[in-house]
Design a protein around this motif. Structure first.
Motif, PDB file in Angstrom:
ATOM      1  N   TYR A 224     116.054 142.160  77.516  1.00  0.00           N
ATOM      2  CA  TYR A 224     116.450 141.048  77.263  1.00  0.00           C
ATOM      3  C   TYR A 224     115.627 140.690  76.045  1.00  0.00           C
ATOM      4  CZ  TYR A 224     115.853 135.887  77.838  1.00  0.00           C
ATOM      5  OH  TYR A 224     115.967 134.421  77.337  1.00  0.00           O
ATOM      6  N   ILE A 225     116.298 140.461  74.975  1.00  0.00           N
ATOM      7  CA  ILE A 225     115.578 139.754  73.559  1.00  0.00           C
ATOM      8  C   ILE A 225     116.069 138.225  73.512  1.00  0.00           C
ATOM      9  CG2 ILE A 225     115.365 140.284  71.390  1.00  0.00           C
ATOM     10  CD1 ILE A 225     116.867 143.029  71.977  1.00  0.00           C
ATOM     11  N   ASN A 226     115.202 137.605  73.173  1.00  0.00           N
ATOM     12  CA  ASN A 226     115.522 136.029  73.102  1.00  0.00           C
ATOM     13  C   ASN A 226     115.913 135.829  71.602  1.00  0.00           C
ATOM     14  OD1 ASN A 226     113.010 135.758  71.589  1.00  0.00           O
ATOM     15  ND2 ASN A 226     112.157 134.584  72.973  1.00  0.00           N
ATOM     16  N   GLU A 227     116.234 134.584  71.468  1.00  0.00           N
ATOM     17  CA  GLU A 227     116.662 134.098  70.065  1.00  0.00           C
ATOM     18  C   GLU A 227     115.724 134.287  69.003  1.00  0.00           C
ATOM     19  OE1 GLU A 227     114.435 130.780  71.297  1.00  0.00           O
ATOM     20  OE2 GLU A 227     115.990 131.922  72.354  1.00  0.00           O
TER      21      GLU A 227
ATOM     22  N   PHE B 294     113.310 133.995  58.109  1.00  0.00           N
ATOM     23  CA  PHE B 294     113.876 134.629  57.245  1.00  0.00           C
ATOM     24  C   PHE B 294     115.180 135.286  57.393  1.00  0.00           C
ATOM     25  CE2 PHE B 294     114.274 137.272  53.095  1.00  0.00           C
ATOM     26  CZ  PHE B 294     113.859 136.588  52.325  1.00  0.00           C
ATOM     27  N   TYR B 295     115.171 135.838  58.316  1.00  0.00           N
ATOM     28  CA  TYR B 295     116.148 136.745  58.928  1.00  0.00           C
ATOM     29  C   TYR B 295     117.485 135.641  59.235  1.00  0.00           C
ATOM     30  CZ  TYR B 295     114.433 141.436  59.633  1.00  0.00           C
ATOM     31  OH  TYR B 295     114.050 142.783  59.518  1.00  0.00           O
ATOM     32  N   SER B 296     117.238 134.543  59.798  1.00  0.00           N
ATOM     33  CA  SER B 296     118.068 133.545  60.250  1.00  0.00           C
ATOM     34  C   SER B 296     118.548 133.037  59.081  1.00  0.00           C
ATOM     35  CB  SER B 296     117.452 132.723  61.143  1.00  0.00           C
ATOM     36  OG  SER B 296     116.395 131.719  60.490  1.00  0.00           O
ATOM     37  N   ILE B 297     117.917 132.931  57.858  1.00  0.00           N
ATOM     38  CA  ILE B 297     118.625 132.291  56.676  1.00  0.00           C
ATOM     39  C   ILE B 297     119.458 133.190  55.896  1.00  0.00           C
ATOM     40  CG2 ILE B 297     117.870 131.079  54.539  1.00  0.00           C
ATOM     41  CD1 ILE B 297     115.468 129.963  56.172  1.00  0.00           C
TER      42      ILE B 297
ATOM     43  N   LYS C 126     117.712 137.751  65.639  1.00  0.00           N
ATOM     44  CA  LYS C 126     117.013 136.834  64.820  1.00  0.00           C
ATOM     45  C   LYS C 126     118.038 136.255  63.858  1.00  0.00           C
ATOM     46  CE  LYS C 126     112.494 139.054  64.929  1.00  0.00           C
ATOM     47  NZ  LYS C 126     111.305 139.897  64.271  1.00  0.00           N
ATOM     48  N   GLU C 127     118.794 137.036  63.122  1.00  0.00           N
ATOM     49  CA  GLU C 127     119.896 136.706  62.390  1.00  0.00           C
ATOM     50  C   GLU C 127     120.738 135.404  62.855  1.00  0.00           C
ATOM     51  OE1 GLU C 127     121.104 140.316  59.525  1.00  0.00           O
ATOM     52  OE2 GLU C 127     122.024 140.302  61.568  1.00  0.00           O
TER      53      GLU C 127
ATOM     54  N   LEU D 249     121.663 129.227  59.640  1.00  0.00           N
ATOM     55  CA  LEU D 249     122.352 129.372  58.465  1.00  0.00           C
ATOM     56  C   LEU D 249     122.951 130.758  58.036  1.00  0.00           C
ATOM     57  CD1 LEU D 249     119.662 127.570  56.196  1.00  0.00           C
ATOM     58  CD2 LEU D 249     121.830 126.679  56.872  1.00  0.00           C
ATOM     59  N   PHE D 250     122.289 131.763  58.464  1.00  0.00           N
ATOM     60  CA  PHE D 250     123.266 132.846  58.371  1.00  0.00           C
ATOM     61  C   PHE D 250     124.470 133.118  58.945  1.00  0.00           C
ATOM     62  CE2 PHE D 250     123.898 137.544  59.071  1.00  0.00           C
ATOM     63  CZ  PHE D 250     124.052 138.116  58.060  1.00  0.00           C
ATOM     64  N   SER D 251     124.499 132.670  60.317  1.00  0.00           N
ATOM     65  CA  SER D 251     125.763 132.639  61.203  1.00  0.00           C
ATOM     66  C   SER D 251     126.699 131.751  60.613  1.00  0.00           C
ATOM     67  CB  SER D 251     125.402 132.293  62.556  1.00  0.00           C
ATOM     68  OG  SER D 251     125.425 130.725  62.687  1.00  0.00           O
TER      69      SER D 251
END
Length: 479
Positions: free
Chosen positions: A421-424, A145-148, A404-405, A453-455
């Protein structure tokens, strides 16, 4: 009791849901008690202020650590600073609750709430801290949801569910559950349609957390001791398999430009491995910058921090704030702003450097994606100023949401924690806790071809959604 209990209950529920205590699901009901209290418009401002100032005072109390403990001000000054900022933050919630009373349309109210959060992130250089959208930062349910929809998309659904459930409970109208149902459907859909990750790049890194005491950092008699500690840790990291060594914001308590031995050592070290570190920089006109230095193959580049911390790195409205500036910093000059963001390249990996507070501003990263798509984000910070408070976790929450975004790994490098270190997907793969001196190594995997999509579109969806909601609202009024 009615005047105090319900607003206080909302403040407690929202605090329990916030980063550090992490009962995020409580955020979806936390506004309901205060909304019930505001059904009776008597003492509107008092009830709203009880809720908002209680919440912000508790969750922003780390400012007292910065002002009183590290800044050397009396305790009362630190407490007043926290209270003053809490009152300022409360103005935005007061505005929301006031406008919410003017409409029965919960979607419009939810949009108003998000617009007010956005305004808070812009006005007076912005303070996008403790936004509702940051609360479920560690829940994998919200990752896609964050990535969208981004952080403000999550803010929208949290306040929308609160308003929807309040309407159901206060009006006994089950039709008001429709927005909550739509939110659940969106969350389910976003988790069904998961992007496939195919790693095509990787980078071995070493994260150095020197964990010396902030109280001793700028003492002249401690300068050599801190310098030797940092160099000894670089020596250890140089013997590892890493391609890139990372050190925190302003890691040396002096200008490395003016210290030939240190500068030469780092330059020579970069012939074997790249180094990225934070340090204060000056130019020929003696302007000072909070900078990130990238050393590679015997040469270096730098990035100057663009979004400075008001009252920490510069003082706005000097006519009014000059006495405060002199009290804390004497005759020291303000930092100057950087003008251009930069992307460094280490072993064919594009690295976007961010310095501390900058990670709270999504648009800095979004704009970098327009020019040259970063493969990973590196945040150089000194969270020692927070002391052992919730402030460190609140900053970590912001950085997890950024991962996440933008579906990019985020590396946090701090002076005394929390380095990670935080992954994608926003998962913490490895970290160093508070006040621990350590070096961790990690193999960072990257899918440089996959973009969220957010990027690509940012909050374009929000503008479209607001326009459609406004059109429907006007049509309903006419008919």
């Amino acid at each position: 009791m009615k005047l105090i209990f319900l607003p206080l209950l909302s403040a407690i529920l929202l605090t329990l849901s916030s980063p550090g205590l992490d009962l995020w699901w409580l955020s979806f009901i936390s506004f309901i008690p205060v909304l019930f209290s505001l059904k009776d418009k008597k003492y509107f401002f008092t009830k709203t202020l009880i809720f908002s100032t209680t919440y912000y005072f508790f969750n922003l109390f780390w400012i007292n650590s910065s002002v009183s403990h590290f800044g050397g001000a009396p305790l009362i000054i630190g407490v007043l600073a926290v209270f003053g900022l809490s009152l300022y933050m409360s103005i935005y919630l007061l505005l929301f609750f006031y406008l919410n009373l003017k409409t029965d349309k919960i979607v419009i109210s939810a949009l108003v709430f998000v617009v007010i959060e956005i305004l808070r992130s812009k006005i007076f250089t912005g303070f996008p801290w403790l936004n509702l959208g940051l609360i479920p930062y560690n829940s994998q349910i919200f990752t896609n949801f964050y990535s969208i929809f981004g952080e403000y998309g999550v803010s929208l659904i949290i306040i929308l569910v609160n308003l929807s459930l309040y309407k159901v409970l206060s009006q006994k109208n089950t039709k008001q559950l429709i927005p909550t149902g739509i939110v659940i459907l969106l969350l389910i859909t976003s988790n069904v349609i998961k992007p496939e990750i195919k790693y095509n790049k990787s980078l071995n890194i070493s994260i150095i957390q020197p964990a010396y005491k902030q109280e001793e950092k700028w003492l002249p008699e401690k300068r050599e001791e801190i310098k030797n500690l940092v160099i000894s840790m670089i020596e250890i990291a140089s013997k590892s398999k890493s391609d890139l060594i990372l050190l925190p914001e302003s890691v040396f308590p002096f200008f490395i430009q003016a210290d030939n031995l240190t500068f030469s050592y780092i330059t020579e070290s970069s012939l074997k491995k790249d180094l990225l570190l934070g340090n204060i920089r000056y130019d020929q006109k003696l302007n000072y910058y909070n900078s990130a230095f990238f050393f590679s193959k015997g040469s270096y580049q730098y990035y100057d921090k663009m979004h400075l911390v008001p009252f920490g790195e510069y003082f706005p409205l000097k006519i009014i704030t000059a006495p405060i500036s002199r009290y804390f910093f004497g005759d020291a000059k303000d930092f100057s702003r950087g003008k251009v963001h930069k992307v460094f390249n280490s072993n064919n990996i594009n690295i976007l450097p961010l310095i501390c507070y900058e990670s709270a501003f999504y648009d800095i990263i979004f704009n970098a994606f327009k020019d040259k798509s970063p493969d990973m984000l590196v945040i150089l910070s000194n969270d020692s100023w927070f002391g052992d408070t919730l402030g460190r976790v609140q900053h970590l929450a912001i950085d997890i949401v950024r991962a996440k975004e933008f579906m990019r790994p985020v590396i946090r490098v701090t002076q005394s924690g929390i380095s990670a270190y935080i992954n994608e997907k926003g998962e913490i793969i490895n970290k160093i806790g508070n006040n621990k001196q350590d070096i961790i190594e990690a193999n960072v995997n990257i899918d440089s071809n996959k973009r969220s999509l957010f990027s690509k579109y940012g909050y374009l969806w929000l503008g479209i959604f607001a326009l459609i909601s406004l059109i429907f609202s006007v049509k309903r009024e006419r008919y």
